[in-house]
Write an enzyme that holds these catalytic residues in place. Structure first.
Site, PDB file in Angstrom:
ATOM      1  N   LYS A 103      12.780  40.569  11.195  1.00 10.19           N
ATOM      2  CA  LYS A 103      12.185  41.137   9.988  1.00 10.19           C
ATOM      3  C   LYS A 103      13.068  40.813   8.787  1.00 10.19           C
ATOM      4  CE  LYS A 103      10.326  45.543   8.246  1.00 10.19           C
ATOM      5  NZ  LYS A 103      10.113  46.975   8.568  1.00 10.19           N
ATOM      6  N   SER A 148       5.643  48.693   8.301  1.00  2.85           N
ATOM      7  CA  SER A 148       5.949  47.544   7.462  1.00  2.85           C
ATOM      8  C   SER A 148       6.399  46.316   8.241  1.00  2.85           C
ATOM      9  CB  SER A 148       7.058  47.939   6.476  1.00  2.85           C
ATOM     10  OG  SER A 148       8.238  48.309   7.167  1.00  2.85           O
ATOM     11  N   SER A 159       7.254  52.379  10.846  1.00  2.00           N
ATOM     12  CA  SER A 159       7.068  50.981  10.441  1.00  2.00           C
ATOM     13  C   SER A 159       7.206  49.975  11.566  1.00  2.00           C
ATOM     14  CB  SER A 159       8.068  50.623   9.329  1.00  2.00           C
ATOM     15  OG  SER A 159       7.713  51.256   8.131  1.00  2.00           O
TER      16      SER A 159
END
Length: 375
Positions: A81, A156, A180
């Site tokens: 990420k 996210s 997330s």
């Protein structure tokens, strides 16, 4: 083609093929890069192809020499990420504010991954500064769900979830502040784990809410997820928030081996009391209860527990997360590093520079949370 129609190979199976010499590390990485080049989900922000192939050759040599520091997952590509610091690979947090930022150091989890022989193949798309639940707030555009491109993947950590779900890679790192990592894994049909705070180092993670953020593993199934988590966890002197009591490696490895064999004896599994499961969708509630019954048949001891202050949890989360976001993101002012919006007219007022830069550099969702936290 949807993920349903694709044959998935587990990370553990693929790593065993590498260890037996049936596949080279370079072949595995090159195959992943080929799939990424055909990405239709906007899952990636930066693909580090040259670095990944160099890493692949280095890991192959370590395998040839019998390097005992390599893990059972050695040679596998890893999606990361884009809010986790990676040396010489830009780390943008999916924001215009950091669109050209390249760190000079690796996060602790990245150092651990490299030591264990995993290959950082690139950085995945996300909600800007991890603020969002649909992966639509990214400066680089929204991520699409591999199961149906008309739907979002959840956020996210949606880019990491899409990369694994579509079969581009077997393993990924995400982060979780208030769901997330867990949400995109659910929406993309994966297994993910938000670790207990303090079990995985946060050093090198670009913070959204420092007292809530955690880095965690994402994979196709629980065995792969557990194997990756075992590499992530452990003490770190660089992170003062690390737990001093949660790092008995022997117990985790014993438990992993035990669970892989379908043996749940000696494990205590907690289930929330009945009145606290009422908000759950009926299908979700039935599935959770069925898992509990299955674990009991496999030897686990099932017990109930009560989550205190559950009704206050969401309000507390928004208060804490927004306040910490306001504090953490104050460093992005257009002066020290990152994006700067130059004046159209000569001006020496620092406040004008701050206002221009933060207005243009942050998206609307980030601005809303900063303002809420400041208030």
């Amino acid at each position: 083609m949807s993920p349903r129609k694709k044959t998935k190979i587990s990370a553990i199976t693929l790593s065993r093929q590498i260890a037996r010499g049936e596949l080279s590390v370079r072949e595995v990485v090159a195959q992943a890069l080929g799939k990424i080049n055909d990405d239709k989900h906007n899952a990636w922000i930066t693909v580090a192809a040259d670095q990944a192939l160099k890493q692949a050759d280095a890991v192959q040599e370590r395998l040839r020499q019998g390097d005992h520091s390599l893990s059972m997952l050695a040679g596998l590509p890893l999606a990361v990420k884009d809010n986790i610091s990676t040396a010489e690979i830009r780390t943008t947090c999916a924001s215009r504010m950091l669109a050209d930022y390249t760190p000079v150091f690796d996060a602790t989890v990245i150092r651990k991954m490299k030591k264990a022989g995993l290959i950082v193949i690139g950085k995945t798309n996300m909600d800007e500064f991890a603020m969002g639940s649909t992966n639509e707030t990214s400066w680089f555009g929204p991520v699409r769900n591999p199961w149906n491109p008309d739907f979002v993947p959840g956020g996210s950590s949606g880019g990491s979830a899409a990369a694994v779900s579509s079969g581009q890679v077997q393993l990924a790192l995400g982060t979780d502040t208030g769901g997330s990592l867990r949400q995109p894994c659910t929406w993309c049909g994966l297994t993910g784990l938000r670790p207990t705070y303090g079990t995985v180092s946060r050093y090198g993670l670009v913070a959204y809410a420092s007292s809530l953020d955690q880095i965690g593993p994402m994979a196709h199934d629980a065995r792969d997820c557990a194997a990756l988590f075992d590499l992530l966890r452990g003490p770190d002197k660089r992170d003062a928030t690390m737990s001093t009591v949660a790092h008995e490696k022997k117990s985790v490895k014993t438990t992993f081996t035990q669970l892989a064999a379908g043996d749940f004896r000696g494990l205590k599994i907690g289930m929330p009391e009945n009145d606290q499961t009422e908000p759950l969708d009926d299908d979700v509630k039935c599935a959770v209860l069925q898992v509990g019954r299955t674990m009991t048949k496999m030897g686990a001891q099932l017990g109930s527990y009560r989550v205190n202050l559950l009704e206050e949890a969401v309000a507390a989360y928004y208060l804490i997360a927004s306040a910490e976001a306001s504090s953490n993101l104050a460093r992005y002012d257009g002066i020290r590093y990152g994006f700067r919006e130059e004046a159209t007219e000569p001006s020496s007022a620092e406040e004008d520079l701050y206002t221009r830069t933060r207005t243009k550099g942050f998206g609307m969702e980030v601005q809303r949370r900063i303002l809420l936290g400041t208030f």
